[in-house]
Design an enzyme around this catalytic site. Structure first.
Site, short mmCIF file in Angstrom:
data_model
loop_
_atom_site.label_atom_id
_atom_site.label_comp_id
_atom_site.label_asym_id
_atom_site.label_seq_id
_atom_site.Cartn_x
_atom_site.Cartn_y
_atom_site.Cartn_z
CB SER A 185 -1.14 -0.41 1.22
OG SER A 185 -1.88 1.23 1.33
CE1 TYR A 225 -3.48 -1.90 5.48
CE2 TYR A 225 -3.59 -0.09 4.96
CZ TYR A 225 -3.82 -0.84 4.56
OH TYR A 225 -3.19 -2.02 3.22
#
Length: 271
Positions: A154, A167
């Site tokens: 990501s 995250y």
């Protein structure tokens, strides 16, 4: 040309070079939804053999019925199930590519209010499960002298934003698996590929993270055309189908409405 194998005309040349006239075989995780599902479909339609895995049997069975993929239900946080998954995938056909998609985010806690349970779950799903599957797949690939290990990380693995600490930490750690492997396997014919998407509108990612459909819909508010799962799947397919001596070390993929992770923070904060 007399004697030329039929498959030579139907599979890209880079595949035939890697597989000695057999279709390449990818194991795609997180294939019940989103980017994993879209990737499995694109590869199957392009002539790949595809093993798909996730925890929801009914979704995998539907995917198999429609696209002819090989479904194996598995919880990637359970080592025994990981071993069985790899054994079943290899029995189906020798694996040429592992596409690590499974993972996900939980909550938008600030550091001061961090929920240790959610942080632990994100680390287990994004990092430890990916590590376990990757190291389980590697020996056969190294013995055959060919393979691709692809990590869907990501932009959170390259930057940070308020409320994303758990995250972000997990995706940074997952990215380090890829960057370390690239150094440890240099000189071997194993490609290490990282694809790092920005905001992607999928069926469940934001819903699972935020807990309600309204909150999930707000993530994409103000973005006229967010990236889709199919956009990222095409990127994955592109990197895997390059000639075998070409490696995409790391590719950041964002929609034109996103310049940095700042937009993620602005949207999630409800601004």
């Amino acid at each position: 040309m007399p004697g030329r194998p039929v498959l030579e005309a139907t599979i890209p040349w880079c595949h035939t070079a890697r597989m000695s006239h057999r279709s390449p075989h990818a194991l795609v995780t997180g294939a019940s939804t989103g980017i994993g599902r879209a990737t499995a479909i694109l590869l199957a339609e392009a002539g790949w053999q595809v093993t798909v895995t996730a925890r929801r049997a009914e979704r995998l069975e539907a995917l198999a019925a429609q696209y002819g993929v090989h479904p194996v239900v598995a919880d990637l946080t359970d080592h025994d199930q990981v071993v069985r998954l790899v054994e079943q995938a290899e029995a189906y056909a020798p694996l040429t590519s592992l596409v690590n998609v499974a993972g996900g985010a939980l909550g938008v806690d600030s550091i001061a209010e961090a929920d240790l349970g959610r942080w632990s779950a994100m680390y287990e799903r994004n990092v430890l499960a990916t590590l376990d599957l990757t190291r389980t797949v590697m020996p056969a690939m190294r013995e055959r002298g060919r393979g691709d290990l692809l990590f869907l990380t990501s932009t959170a693995g390259h930057d940070t934003y308020p409320g994303g600490g758990g995250y972000v930490a997990a995706k940074h750690a997952e990215r380090i698996i890829a960057t370390t492997l690239r150094q440890e396997l240099v000189g071997e014919n194993i490609r290490i590929i990282e694809i790092a998407p920005g905001i992607v509108k999928t069926e469940e990612f934001s819903l699972n993270r935020l807990g309600s459909q309204d909150a999930a819909d707000d993530v994409y508010r103000g973005i006229a055309e967010p990236l889709t799962a199919e956009d990222i799947a095409r990127t994955i397919q592109f990197t895997l189908e390059l000639p075998p001596h070409v490696n995409i070390d790391s590719m950041i993929v964002r929609g034109i409405a996103q310049a940095t992770n700042t937009l993620v923070a602005r949207v999630e904060d409800g601004a």
